[in-house]
Design a protein around this motif. Structure first.
Motif, PDB file in Angstrom:
ATOM      1  N   LEU A   1       0.821  -1.199   0.000  1.00 39.50           N
ATOM      2  CA  LEU A   1       0.000   0.000   0.000  1.00 39.50           C
ATOM      3  C   LEU A   1       0.863   1.260   0.000  1.00 39.50           C
ATOM      4  CD1 LEU A   1      -2.853  -0.928   2.515  1.00 39.50           C
ATOM      5  CD2 LEU A   1      -2.903  -0.990   0.013  1.00 39.50           C
ATOM      6  N   ILE A   2       0.494   2.189  -0.861  1.00 37.96           N
ATOM      7  CA  ILE A   2       1.203   3.466  -0.938  1.00 37.96           C
ATOM      8  C   ILE A   2       0.182   4.608  -0.920  1.00 37.96           C
ATOM      9  CG2 ILE A   2       3.218   2.582  -2.165  1.00 37.96           C
ATOM     10  CD1 ILE A   2       1.928   3.590  -4.767  1.00 37.96           C
ATOM     11  N   PRO A   3       0.552   5.770  -0.358  1.00 41.51           N
ATOM     12  CA  PRO A   3      -0.373   6.920  -0.362  1.00 41.51           C
ATOM     13  C   PRO A   3      -0.667   7.369  -1.792  1.00 41.51           C
ATOM     14  CG  PRO A   3       1.437   7.252   1.186  1.00 41.51           C
ATOM     15  CD  PRO A   3       1.802   6.064   0.351  1.00 41.51           C
ATOM     16  N   ARG A   4      -1.912   7.733  -2.019  1.00 42.53           N
ATOM     17  CA  ARG A   4      -2.318   8.218  -3.340  1.00 42.53           C
ATOM     18  C   ARG A   4      -3.207   9.433  -3.187  1.00 42.53           C
ATOM     19  NH1 ARG A   4      -2.535   4.624  -7.695  1.00 42.53           N
ATOM     20  NH2 ARG A   4      -3.444   6.389  -8.809  1.00 42.53           N
TER      21      ARG A   4
ATOM     22  N   GLY B   1      -5.496  11.280   1.351  1.00 44.47           N
ATOM     23  CA  GLY B   1      -5.836  10.601   2.591  1.00 44.47           C
ATOM     24  C   GLY B   1      -6.286   9.165   2.401  1.00 44.47           C
ATOM     25  N   PHE B   2      -5.903   8.552   1.286  1.00 40.07           N
ATOM     26  CA  PHE B   2      -6.197   7.136   1.080  1.00 40.07           C
ATOM     27  C   PHE B   2      -4.974   6.466   0.485  1.00 40.07           C
ATOM     28  CE2 PHE B   2      -7.361   9.214  -2.895  1.00 40.07           C
ATOM     29  CZ  PHE B   2      -6.846   8.359  -3.854  1.00 40.07           C
ATOM     30  N   ARG B   3      -5.010   5.152   0.416  1.00 38.86           N
ATOM     31  CA  ARG B   3      -3.891   4.411  -0.158  1.00 38.86           C
ATOM     32  C   ARG B   3      -4.392   3.456  -1.233  1.00 38.86           C
ATOM     33  NH1 ARG B   3      -0.361   1.795   4.444  1.00 38.86           N
ATOM     34  NH2 ARG B   3      -2.400   1.286   5.332  1.00 38.86           N
ATOM     35  N   ALA B   4      -3.478   3.026  -2.066  1.00 39.51           N
ATOM     36  CA  ALA B   4      -3.770   2.079  -3.135  1.00 39.51           C
ATOM     37  C   ALA B   4      -2.622   1.081  -3.216  1.00 39.51           C
ATOM     38  CB  ALA B   4      -3.946   2.804  -4.462  1.00 39.51           C
ATOM     39  N   ILE B   5      -2.862  -0.006  -3.914  1.00 43.26           N
ATOM     40  CA  ILE B   5      -1.823  -1.016  -4.099  1.00 43.26           C
ATOM     41  C   ILE B   5      -0.850  -0.553  -5.176  1.00 43.26           C
ATOM     42  CG2 ILE B   5      -1.385  -3.360  -4.965  1.00 43.26           C
ATOM     43  CD1 ILE B   5      -3.884  -4.271  -3.515  1.00 43.26           C
TER      44      ILE B   5
ATOM     45  N   TYR C   1       3.623  -4.993  -6.651  1.00 40.30           N
ATOM     46  CA  TYR C   1       2.846  -6.241  -6.642  1.00 40.30           C
ATOM     47  C   TYR C   1       3.362  -7.211  -7.707  1.00 40.30           C
ATOM     48  CZ  TYR C   1      -1.019  -9.354  -7.850  1.00 40.30           C
ATOM     49  OH  TYR C   1      -1.779 -10.453  -8.168  1.00 40.30           O
ATOM     50  N   ARG C   2       3.622  -6.705  -8.910  1.00 32.32           N
ATOM     51  CA  ARG C   2       4.079  -7.582  -9.998  1.00 32.32           C
ATOM     52  C   ARG C   2       5.478  -8.128  -9.747  1.00 32.32           C
ATOM     53  NH1 ARG C   2       1.781  -3.102 -12.917  1.00 32.32           N
ATOM     54  NH2 ARG C   2      -0.288  -3.662 -13.759  1.00 32.32           N
ATOM     55  N   GLN C   3       6.218  -7.510  -8.838  1.00 32.81           N
ATOM     56  CA  GLN C   3       7.566  -7.974  -8.528  1.00 32.81           C
ATOM     57  C   GLN C   3       7.599  -8.976  -7.374  1.00 32.81           C
ATOM     58  OE1 GLN C   3       9.818  -4.368  -7.849  1.00 32.81           O
ATOM     59  NE2 GLN C   3       9.489  -3.629  -9.934  1.00 32.81           N
ATOM     60  N   LEU C   4       6.436  -9.346  -6.848  1.00 31.04           N
ATOM     61  CA  LEU C   4       6.401 -10.360  -5.795  1.00 31.04           C
ATOM     62  C   LEU C   4       6.959 -11.679  -6.345  1.00 31.04           C
ATOM     63  CD1 LEU C   4       2.884  -9.770  -4.178  1.00 31.04           C
ATOM     64  CD2 LEU C   4       5.118  -9.203  -3.197  1.00 31.04           C
ATOM     65  N   PRO C   5       7.562 -12.494  -5.494  1.00 33.09           N
ATOM     66  CA  PRO C   5       8.079 -13.793  -5.950  1.00 33.09           C
ATOM     67  C   PRO C   5       6.976 -14.648  -6.572  1.00 33.09           C
ATOM     68  CG  PRO C   5       8.901 -13.269  -3.759  1.00 33.09           C
ATOM     69  CD  PRO C   5       7.869 -12.227  -4.080  1.00 33.09           C
ATOM     70  N   ASP C   6       7.355 -15.489  -7.517  1.00 30.12           N
ATOM     71  CA  ASP C   6       6.374 -16.324  -8.215  1.00 30.12           C
ATOM     72  C   ASP C   6       5.574 -17.186  -7.245  1.00 30.12           C
ATOM     73  OD1 ASP C   6       7.252 -15.247 -10.560  1.00 30.12           O
ATOM     74  OD2 ASP C   6       8.410 -17.008 -11.200  1.00 30.12           O
ATOM     75  N   ALA C   7       6.232 -17.687  -6.202  1.00 37.17           N
ATOM     76  CA  ALA C   7       5.528 -18.535  -5.240  1.00 37.17           C
ATOM     77  C   ALA C   7       4.435 -17.759  -4.517  1.00 37.17           C
ATOM     78  CB  ALA C   7       6.513 -19.117  -4.229  1.00 37.17           C
ATOM     79  N   VAL C   8       4.709 -16.497  -4.205  1.00 39.27           N
ATOM     80  CA  VAL C   8       3.713 -15.658  -3.532  1.00 39.27           C
ATOM     81  C   VAL C   8       2.551 -15.365  -4.477  1.00 39.27           C
ATOM     82  CG1 VAL C   8       3.280 -13.400  -2.489  1.00 39.27           C
ATOM     83  CG2 VAL C   8       5.399 -14.637  -1.983  1.00 39.27           C
ATOM     84  N   LEU C   9       2.872 -15.027  -5.730  1.00 34.23           N
ATOM     85  CA  LEU C   9       1.819 -14.743  -6.699  1.00 34.23           C
ATOM     86  C   LEU C   9       0.948 -15.976  -6.944  1.00 34.23           C
ATOM     87  CD1 LEU C   9       3.768 -12.572  -9.301  1.00 34.23           C
ATOM     88  CD2 LEU C   9       2.029 -11.802  -7.677  1.00 34.23           C
ATOM     89  N   ALA C  10       1.566 -17.155  -6.959  1.00 36.48           N
ATOM     90  CA  ALA C  10       0.794 -18.385  -7.145  1.00 36.48           C
ATOM     91  C   ALA C  10      -0.147 -18.611  -5.964  1.00 36.48           C
ATOM     92  CB  ALA C  10       1.737 -19.577  -7.307  1.00 36.48           C
ATOM     93  N   GLU C  11       0.348 -18.352  -4.759  1.00 33.60           N
ATOM     94  CA  GLU C  11      -0.499 -18.492  -3.571  1.00 33.60           C
ATOM     95  C   GLU C  11      -1.658 -17.497  -3.618  1.00 33.60           C
ATOM     96  OE1 GLU C  11      -0.236 -18.114   1.315  1.00 33.60           O
ATOM     97  OE2 GLU C  11       1.497 -17.624   0.059  1.00 33.60           O
ATOM     98  N   TRP C  12      -1.367 -16.253  -4.034  1.00 34.83           N
ATOM     99  CA  TRP C  12      -2.418 -15.240  -4.123  1.00 34.83           C
ATOM    100  C   TRP C  12      -3.473 -15.624  -5.162  1.00 34.83           C
ATOM    101  CZ3 TRP C  12      -1.870  -9.518  -2.844  1.00 34.83           C
ATOM    102  CH2 TRP C  12      -1.124  -9.355  -1.660  1.00 34.83           C
ATOM    103  N   ALA C  13      -3.028 -16.229  -6.248  1.00 39.95           N
ATOM    104  CA  ALA C  13      -3.980 -16.674  -7.268  1.00 39.95           C
ATOM    105  C   ALA C  13      -4.892 -17.765  -6.709  1.00 39.95           C
ATOM    106  CB  ALA C  13      -3.232 -17.183  -8.503  1.00 39.95           C
TER     107      ALA C  13
END
Length: 206
Positions: free
Chosen positions: A145-148, A165-169, A174-186
Protein backbone atom coordinates in the motif's frame (compact mmCIF):
# COMPACT_ATOMS: atom_id res chain seq x y z
CA UNK A 1 -25.37 9.64 7.85
CA UNK A 2 -24.78 7.97 4.51
CA UNK A 3 -25.82 11.17 2.74
CA UNK A 4 -22.66 12.88 4.02
CA UNK A 5 -20.27 9.92 3.70
CA UNK A 6 -17.89 10.12 0.75
CA UNK A 7 -16.34 6.79 1.76
CA UNK A 8 -17.94 3.51 2.88
CA UNK A 9 -16.13 0.38 4.17
CA UNK A 10 -16.19 -2.68 1.91
CA UNK A 11 -15.63 -6.39 2.32
CA UNK A 12 -13.63 -8.37 -0.24
CA UNK A 13 -16.72 -10.34 -1.30
CA UNK A 14 -18.15 -7.03 -2.57
CA UNK A 15 -15.20 -6.02 -4.75
CA UNK A 16 -16.51 -7.30 -8.09
CA UNK A 17 -19.94 -5.67 -7.95
CA UNK A 18 -18.69 -2.53 -6.15
CA UNK A 19 -16.02 -1.98 -8.80
CA UNK A 20 -18.77 -1.31 -11.34
CA UNK A 21 -19.75 1.78 -9.35
CA UNK A 22 -16.93 3.14 -7.16
CA UNK A 23 -13.17 3.47 -6.96
CA UNK A 24 -11.99 0.93 -4.38
CA UNK A 25 -9.18 2.27 -2.20
CA UNK A 26 -7.74 1.53 1.24
CA UNK A 27 -7.77 3.45 4.50
CA UNK A 28 -4.67 5.50 5.39
CA UNK A 29 -3.68 3.95 8.72
CA UNK A 30 -0.63 1.69 8.80
CA UNK A 31 -2.27 -0.90 11.06
CA UNK A 32 -5.64 -2.54 10.48
CA UNK A 33 -6.22 -0.92 7.10
CA UNK A 34 -9.46 -1.81 5.33
CA UNK A 35 -11.01 -1.42 1.84
CA UNK A 36 -13.19 1.60 1.08
CA UNK A 37 -15.67 2.50 -1.65
CA UNK A 38 -15.28 6.17 -2.59
CA UNK A 39 -18.75 7.65 -3.15
CA UNK A 40 -17.72 11.26 -3.88
CA UNK A 41 -14.63 13.39 -4.39
CA UNK A 42 -15.79 16.24 -2.15
CA UNK A 43 -15.85 15.40 1.55
CA UNK A 44 -19.24 15.57 3.24
CA UNK A 45 -21.11 14.45 0.14
CA UNK A 46 -22.34 11.16 -1.29
CA UNK A 47 -23.23 11.25 -4.98
CA UNK A 48 -25.12 7.95 -4.64
CA UNK A 49 -27.72 9.34 -2.21
CA UNK A 50 -30.55 11.60 -3.40
CA UNK A 51 -31.97 14.67 -1.68
CA UNK A 52 -34.46 12.50 0.21
CA UNK A 53 -31.62 10.49 1.74
CA UNK A 54 -32.34 7.40 -0.36
CA UNK A 55 -29.66 5.38 -2.13
CA UNK A 56 -29.95 5.81 -5.89
CA UNK A 57 -31.79 2.99 -7.59
CA UNK A 58 -29.45 0.76 -9.57
CA UNK A 59 -26.38 1.69 -7.51
CA UNK A 60 -24.72 -0.89 -5.30
CA UNK A 61 -25.45 -0.45 -1.59
CA UNK A 62 -22.47 -1.74 0.46
CA UNK A 63 -23.27 -4.34 3.09
CA UNK A 64 -21.84 -2.12 5.82
CA UNK A 65 -24.81 0.20 5.24
CA UNK A 66 -27.36 -2.54 4.52
CA UNK A 67 -26.84 -4.19 7.89
CA UNK A 68 -26.95 -0.94 9.89
CA UNK A 69 -27.98 -0.45 12.70
CA UNK A 70 -27.19 -4.11 13.48
CA UNK A 71 -23.94 -6.04 13.72
CA UNK A 72 -22.62 -9.24 15.27
CA UNK A 73 -20.13 -8.80 18.11
CA UNK A 74 -17.92 -11.93 18.49
CA UNK A 75 -17.21 -13.23 21.98
CA UNK A 76 -13.66 -13.16 23.32
CA UNK A 77 -13.11 -16.81 22.37
CA UNK A 78 -14.54 -16.25 18.89
CA UNK A 79 -16.91 -19.21 19.25
CA UNK A 80 -20.15 -17.23 19.48
CA UNK A 81 -21.43 -13.78 18.58
CA UNK A 82 -24.00 -11.44 20.03
CA UNK A 83 -26.39 -9.40 17.91
CA UNK A 84 -25.95 -5.72 18.76
CA UNK A 85 -27.57 -2.53 17.47
CA UNK A 86 -27.14 1.21 17.59
CA UNK A 87 -29.85 2.49 19.97
CA UNK A 88 -29.59 6.01 18.54
CA UNK A 89 -30.57 4.86 15.05
CA UNK A 90 -34.00 5.93 13.86
CA UNK A 91 -34.59 2.54 12.25
CA UNK A 92 -35.85 0.94 15.47
CA UNK A 93 -39.10 2.27 16.91
CA UNK A 94 -41.87 0.91 19.15
CA UNK A 95 -44.61 -0.68 17.05
CA UNK A 96 -47.22 1.68 18.45
CA UNK A 97 -45.25 4.60 16.96
CA UNK A 98 -45.12 3.23 13.42
CA UNK A 99 -47.98 1.14 12.11
CA UNK A 100 -46.01 0.12 9.01
CA UNK A 101 -42.95 -1.08 10.96
CA UNK A 102 -41.94 -4.71 10.59
CA UNK A 103 -41.93 -6.47 13.99
CA UNK A 104 -38.72 -8.28 14.89
CA UNK A 105 -40.50 -10.80 17.15
CA UNK A 106 -43.84 -12.59 17.02
CA UNK A 107 -46.38 -12.71 19.83
CA UNK A 108 -44.52 -15.66 21.38
CA UNK A 109 -41.24 -13.77 21.51
CA UNK A 110 -39.69 -15.75 18.65
CA UNK A 111 -37.68 -14.08 15.88
CA UNK A 112 -39.74 -12.97 12.89
CA UNK A 113 -38.53 -13.14 9.28
CA UNK A 114 -37.33 -9.53 9.46
CA UNK A 115 -34.97 -10.33 12.33
CA UNK A 116 -33.86 -13.64 10.80
CA UNK A 117 -32.91 -11.77 7.62
CA UNK A 118 -30.91 -9.25 9.67
CA UNK A 119 -29.07 -12.02 11.50
CA UNK A 120 -28.26 -13.81 8.24
CA UNK A 121 -26.86 -10.63 6.68
CA UNK A 122 -24.79 -9.92 9.80
CA UNK A 123 -23.39 -13.47 9.68
CA UNK A 124 -22.35 -12.95 6.06
CA UNK A 125 -20.75 -9.62 6.97
CA UNK A 126 -18.82 -11.19 9.86
CA UNK A 127 -17.51 -14.00 7.63
CA UNK A 128 -16.56 -11.46 4.97
CA UNK A 129 -14.76 -9.38 7.60
CA UNK A 130 -12.58 -12.38 8.44
CA UNK A 131 -11.70 -12.91 4.76
CA UNK A 132 -11.03 -9.20 4.35
CA UNK A 133 -8.73 -9.21 7.38
CA UNK A 134 -6.71 -12.09 5.91
CA UNK A 135 -6.35 -10.29 2.57
CA UNK A 136 -5.31 -7.04 4.22
CA UNK A 137 -2.75 -8.81 6.38
CA UNK A 138 -1.15 -10.27 3.24
CA UNK A 139 -1.19 -6.87 1.49
CA UNK A 140 0.44 -5.17 4.46
CA UNK A 141 2.93 -8.00 5.01
CA UNK A 142 4.37 -7.30 1.56
CA UNK A 143 4.13 -3.50 2.02
CA UNK A 144 2.04 -3.02 -1.10
CA UNK A 145 0.00 0.00 0.00
CA UNK A 146 1.20 3.47 -0.94
CA UNK A 147 -0.37 6.92 -0.36
CA UNK A 148 -2.32 8.22 -3.34
CA UNK A 149 -4.31 11.26 -4.32
CA UNK A 150 -6.54 12.09 -7.25
CA UNK A 151 -7.43 15.40 -8.88
CA UNK A 152 -10.72 15.69 -10.74
CA UNK A 153 -12.09 18.82 -12.49
CA UNK A 154 -15.52 19.59 -11.03
CA UNK A 155 -16.27 22.39 -13.50
CA UNK A 156 -14.57 23.75 -16.58
CA UNK A 157 -13.80 27.07 -14.89
CA UNK A 158 -12.70 25.89 -11.44
CA UNK A 159 -9.39 24.35 -10.48
CA UNK A 160 -9.42 20.54 -10.06
CA UNK A 161 -10.45 19.21 -6.66
CA UNK A 162 -7.81 17.01 -5.04
CA UNK A 163 -8.77 14.12 -2.78
CA UNK A 164 -6.03 12.57 -0.63
CA UNK A 165 -5.84 10.60 2.59
CA UNK A 166 -6.20 7.14 1.08
CA UNK A 167 -3.89 4.41 -0.16
CA UNK A 168 -3.77 2.08 -3.14
CA UNK A 169 -1.82 -1.02 -4.10
CA UNK A 170 1.48 -0.30 -5.81
CA UNK A 171 0.98 -2.42 -8.92
CA UNK A 172 4.68 -2.36 -9.87
CA UNK A 173 5.64 -3.67 -6.45
CA UNK A 174 2.85 -6.24 -6.64
CA UNK A 175 4.08 -7.58 -10.00
CA UNK A 176 7.57 -7.97 -8.53
CA UNK A 177 6.40 -10.36 -5.79
CA UNK A 178 8.08 -13.79 -5.95
CA UNK A 179 6.37 -16.32 -8.22
CA UNK A 180 5.53 -18.54 -5.24
CA UNK A 181 3.71 -15.66 -3.53
CA UNK A 182 1.82 -14.74 -6.70
CA UNK A 183 0.79 -18.38 -7.14
CA UNK A 184 -0.50 -18.49 -3.57
CA UNK A 185 -2.42 -15.24 -4.12
CA UNK A 186 -3.98 -16.67 -7.27
CA UNK A 187 -5.13 -19.78 -5.36
CA UNK A 188 -6.56 -17.65 -2.54
CA UNK A 189 -8.42 -15.36 -4.93
CA UNK A 190 -6.36 -12.37 -3.77
CA UNK A 191 -4.83 -11.79 -7.20
CA UNK A 192 -8.34 -11.26 -8.57
CA UNK A 193 -9.05 -8.75 -5.79
CA UNK A 194 -5.93 -6.77 -6.72
CA UNK A 195 -6.96 -6.74 -10.38
CA UNK A 196 -10.48 -5.54 -9.53
CA UNK A 197 -9.10 -2.81 -7.25
CA UNK A 198 -6.76 -1.62 -10.03
CA UNK A 199 -9.58 -1.63 -12.60
CA UNK A 200 -11.83 0.42 -10.31
CA UNK A 201 -9.06 2.97 -9.84
CA UNK A 202 -8.62 3.36 -13.59
CA UNK A 203 -12.27 3.77 -14.59
CA UNK A 204 -14.44 5.14 -11.79
CA UNK A 205 -13.09 8.51 -10.66
CA UNK A 206 -15.05 10.46 -13.26
Amino acid sequence: AAQAANAVPLGVSEFVVAASHFPIVFSPQEENAFPIAVTAIVEGRNLFVNEQGQWLEGSYLPAWLRRYPFWLQPDADGQNAQLSFDPSAGHLVPLQEASDARPLFDYQGQANQALLAVVQLCKLCMADAQQTHAFMQAVQQHQLLIPRQVSVPLTAAAAPYTLSGFRAIDMDRYRQLPDAVLAEWARNGWAALVAVHDMSMQHNWQ
